[in-house]
Design a protein around this motif. Sequence first.
Motif, PDB file in Angstrom:
ATOM      1  N   ALA A 181       0.835  -1.208   0.000  1.00 11.87           N
ATOM      2  CA  ALA A 181       0.000   0.000   0.000  1.00 11.87           C
ATOM      3  C   ALA A 181       0.868   1.255   0.000  1.00 11.87           C
ATOM      4  O   ALA A 181       0.591   2.209  -0.737  1.00 11.87           O
ATOM      5  CB  ALA A 181      -0.936  -0.005   1.204  1.00 11.87           C
ATOM      6  N   SER A 182       1.923   1.260   0.795  1.00 14.90           N
ATOM      7  CA  SER A 182       2.813   2.424   0.826  1.00 14.90           C
ATOM      8  C   SER A 182       3.491   2.638  -0.520  1.00 14.90           C
ATOM      9  O   SER A 182       3.570   3.766  -1.011  1.00 14.90           O
ATOM     10  CB  SER A 182       3.877   2.253   1.918  1.00 14.90           C
ATOM     11  OG  SER A 182       3.300   2.343   3.195  1.00 14.90           O
ATOM     12  N   LEU A 183       3.980   1.562  -1.125  1.00 13.19           N
ATOM     13  CA  LEU A 183       4.660   1.697  -2.414  1.00 13.19           C
ATOM     14  C   LEU A 183       3.705   2.143  -3.511  1.00 13.19           C
ATOM     15  O   LEU A 183       4.055   2.967  -4.355  1.00 13.19           O
ATOM     16  CB  LEU A 183       5.361   0.387  -2.785  1.00 13.19           C
ATOM     17  CG  LEU A 183       6.511  -0.010  -1.860  1.00 13.19           C
ATOM     18  CD1 LEU A 183       7.091  -1.353  -2.284  1.00 13.19           C
ATOM     19  CD2 LEU A 183       7.585   1.067  -1.789  1.00 13.19           C
ATOM     20  N   ARG A 184       2.489   1.612  -3.488  1.00 13.19           N
ATOM     21  CA  ARG A 184       1.488   2.027  -4.488  1.00 13.19           C
ATOM     22  C   ARG A 184       1.200   3.522  -4.354  1.00 13.19           C
ATOM     23  O   ARG A 184       1.200   4.265  -5.339  1.00 13.19           O
ATOM     24  CB  ARG A 184       0.200   1.232  -4.313  1.00 13.19           C
ATOM     25  CG  ARG A 184      -0.858   1.604  -5.334  1.00 13.19           C
ATOM     26  CD  ARG A 184      -2.163   0.941  -5.047  1.00 13.19           C
ATOM     27  NE  ARG A 184      -2.694   1.476  -3.804  1.00 13.19           N
ATOM     28  CZ  ARG A 184      -3.763   0.997  -3.189  1.00 13.19           C
ATOM     29  NH1 ARG A 184      -4.411  -0.025  -3.653  1.00 13.19           N
ATOM     30  NH2 ARG A 184      -4.187   1.552  -2.074  1.00 13.19           N
ATOM     31  N   ASN A 230      -1.139  -3.365  -6.447  1.00 13.16           N
ATOM     32  CA  ASN A 230      -2.583  -3.472  -6.236  1.00 13.16           C
ATOM     33  C   ASN A 230      -2.980  -4.807  -5.618  1.00 13.16           C
ATOM     34  O   ASN A 230      -4.144  -5.006  -5.284  1.00 13.16           O
ATOM     35  CB  ASN A 230      -3.348  -3.229  -7.535  1.00 13.16           C
ATOM     36  CG  ASN A 230      -3.390  -1.758  -7.859  1.00 13.16           C
ATOM     37  OD1 ASN A 230      -3.469  -0.907  -6.982  1.00 13.16           O
ATOM     38  ND2 ASN A 230      -3.310  -1.453  -9.140  1.00 13.16           N
ATOM     39  N   LYS A 231      -2.038  -5.708  -5.439  1.00 11.64           N
ATOM     40  CA  LYS A 231      -2.321  -6.950  -4.723  1.00 11.64           C
ATOM     41  C   LYS A 231      -2.768  -6.650  -3.293  1.00 11.64           C
ATOM     42  O   LYS A 231      -3.257  -7.523  -2.600  1.00 11.64           O
ATOM     43  CB  LYS A 231      -1.102  -7.872  -4.717  1.00 11.64           C
ATOM     44  CG  LYS A 231      -0.858  -8.531  -6.052  1.00 11.64           C
ATOM     45  CD  LYS A 231       0.111  -9.679  -5.910  1.00 11.64           C
ATOM     46  CE  LYS A 231       0.259 -10.452  -7.189  1.00 11.64           C
ATOM     47  NZ  LYS A 231      -0.904 -11.232  -7.547  1.00 11.64           N
ATOM     48  N   VAL A 232      -2.603  -5.401  -2.897  1.00 10.48           N
ATOM     49  CA  VAL A 232      -3.034  -4.974  -1.570  1.00 10.48           C
ATOM     50  C   VAL A 232      -4.519  -5.281  -1.365  1.00 10.48           C
ATOM     51  O   VAL A 232      -4.973  -5.436  -0.232  1.00 10.48           O
ATOM     52  CB  VAL A 232      -2.712  -3.471  -1.367  1.00 10.48           C
ATOM     53  CG1 VAL A 232      -3.625  -2.596  -2.160  1.00 10.48           C
ATOM     54  CG2 VAL A 232      -2.731  -3.078   0.080  1.00 10.48           C
ATOM     55  N   HIS A 233      -5.267  -5.418  -2.449  1.00 12.86           N
ATOM     56  CA  HIS A 233      -6.699  -5.680  -2.362  1.00 12.86           C
ATOM     57  C   HIS A 233      -7.029  -7.160  -2.173  1.00 12.86           C
ATOM     58  O   HIS A 233      -8.179  -7.502  -1.927  1.00 12.86           O
ATOM     59  CB  HIS A 233      -7.416  -5.162  -3.621  1.00 12.86           C
ATOM     60  CG  HIS A 233      -7.278  -3.683  -3.803  1.00 12.86           C
ATOM     61  ND1 HIS A 233      -7.774  -2.772  -2.903  1.00 12.86           N
ATOM     62  CD2 HIS A 233      -6.680  -2.964  -4.782  1.00 12.86           C
ATOM     63  CE1 HIS A 233      -7.493  -1.548  -3.319  1.00 12.86           C
ATOM     64  NE2 HIS A 233      -6.826  -1.641  -4.457  1.00 12.86           N
ATOM     65  N   GLU A 234      -6.030  -8.026  -2.317  1.00  7.32           N
ATOM     66  CA  GLU A 234      -6.276  -9.453  -2.149  1.00  7.32           C
ATOM     67  C   GLU A 234      -6.404  -9.805  -0.667  1.00  7.32           C
ATOM     68  O   GLU A 234      -5.792  -9.168   0.185  1.00  7.32           O
ATOM     69  CB  GLU A 234      -5.153 -10.261  -2.796  1.00  7.32           C
ATOM     70  CG  GLU A 234      -5.107 -10.097  -4.297  1.00  7.32           C
ATOM     71  CD  GLU A 234      -3.986 -10.882  -4.956  1.00  7.32           C
ATOM     72  OE1 GLU A 234      -3.289 -11.651  -4.268  1.00  7.32           O
ATOM     73  OE2 GLU A 234      -3.815 -10.715  -6.166  1.00  7.32           O
ATOM     74  N   LYS A 235      -7.193 -10.829  -0.411  1.00  5.67           N
ATOM     75  CA  LYS A 235      -7.423 -11.234   0.975  1.00  5.67           C
ATOM     76  C   LYS A 235      -6.138 -11.779   1.620  1.00  5.67           C
ATOM     77  O   LYS A 235      -5.832 -11.466   2.757  1.00  5.67           O
ATOM     78  CB  LYS A 235      -8.522 -12.302   1.021  1.00  5.67           C
ATOM     79  CG  LYS A 235      -9.080 -12.490   2.395  1.00  5.67           C
ATOM     80  CD  LYS A 235     -10.369 -13.271   2.514  1.00  5.67           C
ATOM     81  CE  LYS A 235     -10.726 -14.211   1.423  1.00  5.67           C
ATOM     82  NZ  LYS A 235     -11.888 -15.036   1.729  1.00  5.67           N
ATOM     83  N   GLU A 236      -5.420 -12.589   0.888  1.00  5.81           N
ATOM     84  CA  GLU A 236      -4.165 -13.168   1.381  1.00  5.81           C
ATOM     85  C   GLU A 236      -3.025 -12.724   0.469  1.00  5.81           C
ATOM     86  O   GLU A 236      -3.083 -12.925  -0.738  1.00  5.81           O
ATOM     87  CB  GLU A 236      -4.232 -14.701   1.382  1.00  5.81           C
ATOM     88  CG  GLU A 236      -5.226 -15.281   2.372  1.00  5.81           C
ATOM     89  CD  GLU A 236      -4.784 -15.122   3.815  1.00  5.81           C
ATOM     90  OE1 GLU A 236      -3.564 -15.144   4.081  1.00  5.81           O
ATOM     91  OE2 GLU A 236      -5.667 -14.964   4.677  1.00  5.81           O
TER      92      GLU A 236
END
Length: 166
Positions: free
Chosen positions: A57-60, A130-136
């Motif tokens: 999230a920080s990098l995005r 954007n993988k930040v949106h994945e559950k795991e």
Amino acid sequence: SGEEDEQDVQFIKDVEEETSPCLGLLQVIDPALARIRSGAGEALMGKNVDRARHVLASLRELWNHLLRHLAPESDVANWAPEAGSDLFHNGKPTRRARILYLCRNFNHGPLTEFIIEDSRALVKLVDFFNKVHEKEIELTDDQLRALLLRTDSWLMYIIQITGNHR
């Protein structure tokens, strides 16, 4: 154990040494950007079970803010007629458009193909965040560190070629 503590201290020292020049460049552009990058490093070094999400999230957000800062919408729009309309989505410049805009002084002759492929790679890196949106999110500390290192090398490249570090 003592050995794990020593490894943690060395890991922290390595990360700090690797990021120092990058943080200095970001500080010149906007201290808030340097704080975001520091936050990614601190998230990696922390013990939070969800630290991968915090790093991503920080990098995005770092990339989103930096690209908008270095390649404002109006500047990209004025330049873009030369580059083509596929660089806009819903009337806004895409990340790729912003990156190509930043590389515009080098995007010709023998470097054209490299710049095009290199910009695609950076877009893929930012999209990966954007993988930040994945559950795991299953990333190891070494993989997260590799993402930080790659981000830092891109940041230093982009900032230095645009001359925004002075």
